[in-house]
Structures are given as structure tokens and as C-alpha cells.
Design a protein around this motif. Structure first.
Motif, PDB file in Angstrom:
ATOM      1  N   ALA A  53       0.708  -1.108  -0.099  1.00 36.14           N
ATOM      2  CA  ALA A  53      -0.061   0.145  -0.107  1.00 36.14           C
ATOM      3  C   ALA A  53       0.902   1.317   0.000  1.00 36.14           C
ATOM      4  CB  ALA A  53      -0.960   0.164   1.194  1.00 36.14           C
ATOM      5  N   GLN A  56       1.705   2.397  -3.764  1.00 34.60           N
ATOM      6  CA  GLN A  56       0.802   2.719  -4.573  1.00 34.60           C
ATOM      7  C   GLN A  56       0.707   4.220  -5.024  1.00 34.60           C
ATOM      8  OE1 GLN A  56      -3.135   1.571  -3.082  1.00 34.60           O
ATOM      9  NE2 GLN A  56      -2.570  -0.656  -2.653  1.00 34.60           N
ATOM     10  N   VAL A  58      -1.371   7.565  -5.757  1.00 32.08           N
ATOM     11  CA  VAL A  58      -2.869   8.291  -5.034  1.00 32.08           C
ATOM     12  C   VAL A  58      -3.725   8.176  -6.100  1.00 32.08           C
ATOM     13  CG1 VAL A  58      -3.704   9.826  -3.798  1.00 32.08           C
ATOM     14  CG2 VAL A  58      -1.401   9.272  -3.169  1.00 32.08           C
ATOM     15  N   SER A  59      -4.862   7.431  -5.972  1.00 33.98           N
ATOM     16  CA  SER A  59      -5.918   7.366  -6.896  1.00 33.98           C
ATOM     17  C   SER A  59      -7.298   8.452  -6.187  1.00 33.98           C
ATOM     18  CB  SER A  59      -6.361   5.985  -7.051  1.00 33.98           C
ATOM     19  OG  SER A  59      -7.200   5.537  -5.930  1.00 33.98           O
ATOM     20  N   HIS A  61     -10.042   6.978  -5.581  1.00 32.80           N
ATOM     21  CA  HIS A  61     -10.504   6.082  -4.329  1.00 32.80           C
ATOM     22  C   HIS A  61      -9.637   6.538  -3.138  1.00 32.80           C
ATOM     23  CE1 HIS A  61     -11.322   2.784  -1.763  1.00 32.80           C
ATOM     24  NE2 HIS A  61     -10.131   2.458  -1.848  1.00 32.80           N
ATOM     25  N   HIS A  62      -8.551   6.719  -3.177  1.00 36.25           N
ATOM     26  CA  HIS A  62      -7.642   7.084  -2.084  1.00 36.25           C
ATOM     27  C   HIS A  62      -8.059   8.521  -1.284  1.00 36.25           C
ATOM     28  CE1 HIS A  62      -4.695   4.151  -3.891  1.00 36.25           C
ATOM     29  NE2 HIS A  62      -5.252   3.300  -2.785  1.00 36.25           N
ATOM     30  N   CYS A  77      -8.825  14.344   6.488  1.00 36.16           N
ATOM     31  CA  CYS A  77      -9.677  13.126   6.260  1.00 36.16           C
ATOM     32  C   CYS A  77     -10.832  12.978   7.036  1.00 36.16           C
ATOM     33  CB  CYS A  77      -8.702  11.734   6.113  1.00 36.16           C
ATOM     34  SG  CYS A  77      -9.343  10.821   5.459  1.00 36.16           S
ATOM     35  N   GLN A 215      -9.242   1.976   6.244  1.00 34.11           N
ATOM     36  CA  GLN A 215      -9.625   1.814   4.728  1.00 34.11           C
ATOM     37  C   GLN A 215     -10.435   3.103   4.394  1.00 34.11           C
ATOM     38  OE1 GLN A 215     -12.692  -1.425   4.452  1.00 34.11           O
ATOM     39  NE2 GLN A 215     -11.113  -2.884   5.745  1.00 34.11           N
ATOM     40  N   CYS A 217      -8.853   6.302   5.128  1.00 27.44           N
ATOM     41  CA  CYS A 217      -8.112   7.519   5.111  1.00 27.44           C
ATOM     42  C   CYS A 217      -6.412   7.105   4.458  1.00 27.44           C
ATOM     43  CB  CYS A 217      -7.901   8.146   6.304  1.00 27.44           C
ATOM     44  SG  CYS A 217      -9.422   8.817   6.939  1.00 27.44           S
ATOM     45  N   HIS A 218      -6.263   5.758   4.441  1.00 31.18           N
ATOM     46  CA  HIS A 218      -5.022   5.148   3.771  1.00 31.18           C
ATOM     47  C   HIS A 218      -3.788   5.769   4.460  1.00 31.18           C
ATOM     48  CE1 HIS A 218      -8.021   3.546   0.798  1.00 31.18           C
ATOM     49  NE2 HIS A 218      -8.569   4.637   0.948  1.00 31.18           N
ATOM     50  N   LEU A 221      -0.167   5.165   2.811  1.00 30.51           N
ATOM     51  CA  LEU A 221      -0.033   5.937   1.502  1.00 30.51           C
ATOM     52  C   LEU A 221       0.033   7.259   1.588  1.00 30.51           C
ATOM     53  CD1 LEU A 221       0.252   5.705  -1.522  1.00 30.51           C
ATOM     54  CD2 LEU A 221      -2.146   5.809  -1.647  1.00 30.51           C
ATOM     55  N   LEU A 222      -1.036   7.899   2.454  1.00 30.23           N
ATOM     56  CA  LEU A 222      -1.251   9.450   2.355  1.00 30.23           C
ATOM     57  C   LEU A 222      -0.114  10.319   3.381  1.00 30.23           C
ATOM     58  CD1 LEU A 222      -4.940   9.404   1.709  1.00 30.23           C
ATOM     59  CD2 LEU A 222      -3.102   9.805   0.169  1.00 30.23           C
TER      60      LEU A 222
END
Length: 306
Positions: A53, A56, A58-59, A61-62, A77, A215, A217-218, A221-222
């Protein structure tokens, strides 16, 4: 997570516009230490459990739960049942559209017409804000957050949720349900609600009010600069606001605007609900939120969990 935890906190301090000496030294040191510990824990958990994760792109979705406040260069978030109504009030006042957090109703806050999602900013705007804005996340003890969501959406009057979730839950999990219950969706028990959450073939979809924060706020990744906790929202929220140079009249509004007559969901209230379940159901819900417990350093809430 690409950055050193201490570097994230240092970056937060560097980016903020507060004048030197505006915060007491002891308060600054204390809060920086708290942030370093939270970021270090999160980085370790991400490295162990969600290494993929972290790499990845950032999409959309994220970023679906990220709100933008351009005046003070913030990305927030939204985590339902973790103070999100009050944080959205703060963002609306920081943007200059409103003069006080105290005058904003729940409906005004959640229509979202006064706030912008990050995904609305276009590819260049998204990239610039992800790179340069201060990203903030406030979390809550997962079992207490879940019970709070159940009380708000399923136990109290809430026709949209009773129509969509209540009717489907009663139809699938209640033997010999009355016609009235099937038609209204009123009166879902906590155990029926939990049976739905644990069912791989749920009759209704997910909902952000009880989706795990990991799920929503990821965080692997962020790379949030500031990770606050609802349990300390008054202290930590106001520290953050002072540190970004917010106007002195803007503070975290520590009040309950949904069902204010109800006692806030506490550890004791949470236990009353969870001891309506059997041990297997309690463990199943803990497994569902296990990543939130690991990421944000909350201890196991009940002694029989493993």
C-alpha cells in the motif's frame, strides 16, 4: 511510508506560519514527541502489514474522504464518529465563509456545499496539495467508534438508515420478525448489526460510519503530518490550530450536536454493548478493526480478545 516519522513532524513545524514563541516550549515539545511516537508506530505497522500500500499511486479512491482548506493549506480526512462534524466546522470558518463554529448546524456542515473534496481540484491541483499542504487525521478507539455509529444511525430515529440498513438486517438476521419491523427497519439490535458486519455476504453494503479508518484514510499511503485522537481532541486540536496560525477566535468546538441528550459513548457504554455478544462475535469485530488498533496504538479493549 516513504518518509522518516521524525521528518514528517519536522516538516509540519517548518510549514506552519505561527510566530516564534506563540506556543509554550513544553507544550510544543510534548506534542512533537506524541506525534513522533504515533508516526513511528504507524510506519512500523505499514512496513510489516501493508508494504504494498505504501508504494501505490494516489487514486481518486484514496482521496475520496479528503477535504481541502486552501486558506491555511490543510487536507483533512473525514472519519465519521471521530469528531468530523466539528473539524468540518473548523475548516468552514478557516476558509472565511463563516465567522464562528458555534453557529453552524449539523445539516449545514454535512451538505458539503461549503467544503471542497480534494478530488475536485484537478490533477495538477491534487498533486500540488498532496505535496505541499498539511495533512491531518483524527482517529478514535475503534470499538467505541463502532458503538457510537450504531447508537446514532440504528438505535436513534434515523429513517434513511433504518430504511436501507435496518430493513435488510432484520429481514436476514431476525427469526419471526414482525411485519412492522420488516417495513420500518426500526429496532435493530447490536447483535443483529454485528452479524451483518461479520457476514461475508452482507445484505447491504459498507458505510463510512463503521468502516475501518485504515480503509477510509489510507494512512500508509497518504503520510499524514498530524495524527490526532478524539480522546484528546480538545488539547491536540487546539494545539494544531495554534500552530498553523489560526485566528485566536477559532478553537476546536468540543460539543455534541447529534442527540445531545445522549451520553457520549465511553468505554463503559461500549462494554455494555459488546457483552451482548458472544466471544466469537467479539473476536470477529476485533479482527475487523485489528489494523486500526495496531496503526493507532489503542490497547485491546476487552480482556478475552487475542
Amino acid at each position: 511510508m516513504n518518509e522518516d516519522p521524525k521528518a514528517l513532524v519536522t516538516e509540519l513545524l517548518r510549514k506552519t506560519s505561527v510566530a516564534d514563541g506563540a506556543l509554550p516550549g513544553w507544550e510544543l515539545q510534548q506534542q512533537v514527541k506524541i506525534q513522533e511516537l504515533r508516526h513511528s508506530r504507524l510506519a512500523n505497522v505499514c512496513s510489516e502489514y501493508q508494504l504494498g500500500a505504501m508504494k501505490q499511486q494516489v487514486s481518486e479512491h484514496h482521496m475520496s474522504n479528503l477535504f481541502v482548506e486552501d486558506q491555511f493549506r490543510l487536507l483533512y480526512c473525514e472519519v465519521p464518529k471521530a469528531g468530523c462534524s466539528n473539524w468540518k466546522r473548523v475548516l468552514m470558518v478557516l476558509s472565511g465563509k463563516f465567522s464562528s463554529v458555534l453557529n453552524l448546524t449539523h445539516d449545514q456542515v454535512h451538505t458539503n456545499v461549503h467544503l471542497r473534496h480534494l478530488k475536485e481540484c484537478g490533477p495538477d491541483g491534487v498533486a500540488e496539495r498532496l505535496e505541499n499542504f498539511t495533512k491531518i487525521l483524527f482517529v478514535r478507539e475503534p470499538f467505541q467508534r463502532l458503538v457510537s455509529g450504531f447508537r446514532d444511525k440504528m438505535e436513534n430515529p434515523n429513517k434513511p438508515y433504518h430504511d436501507v440498513f435496518g430493513r435488510a438486517i432484520i429481514a436476514k438476521y431476525r427469526a419471526n420478525a414482525s411485519q412492522s419491523a420488516l417495513e420500518t427497519g426500526d429496532g435493530v439490535t447490536f447483535r443483529e448489526f454485528v452479524q451483518c458486519l461479520l457476514d461475508p455476504h452482507r445484505p447491504v453494503g459498507d458505510d463510512p460510519h463503521w468502516a475501518p479508518i485504515s480503509q477510509l484514510c489510507h494512512p500508509c499511503l497518504l503520510q499524514y503530518h498530524f495524527i490526532g485522537k478524539l480522546e484528546n481532541a480538545n488539547t491536540e486540536g487546539n494545539f494544531l490550530l495554534k500552530h498553523i496560525g489560526a485566528p485566536v477566535n477559532v478553537s476546536y468546538p468540543d460539543y455534541k450536536d447529534r442527540h445531545p441528550q445522549d451520553e457520549r459513548t465511553s468505554s463503559a457504554i461500549m462494554e455494555k454493548y459488546f457483552y451482548q455478544l458472544n466471544a466469537t462475535e467479539r473476536q470477529g469485530i476485533y479482527d475487523l478493526y485489528r489494523m486500526d488498533y495496531l496503526m493507532f496504538g489503542y490497547p485491546k479493549p476487552l480482556p478475552d480478545l487475542h
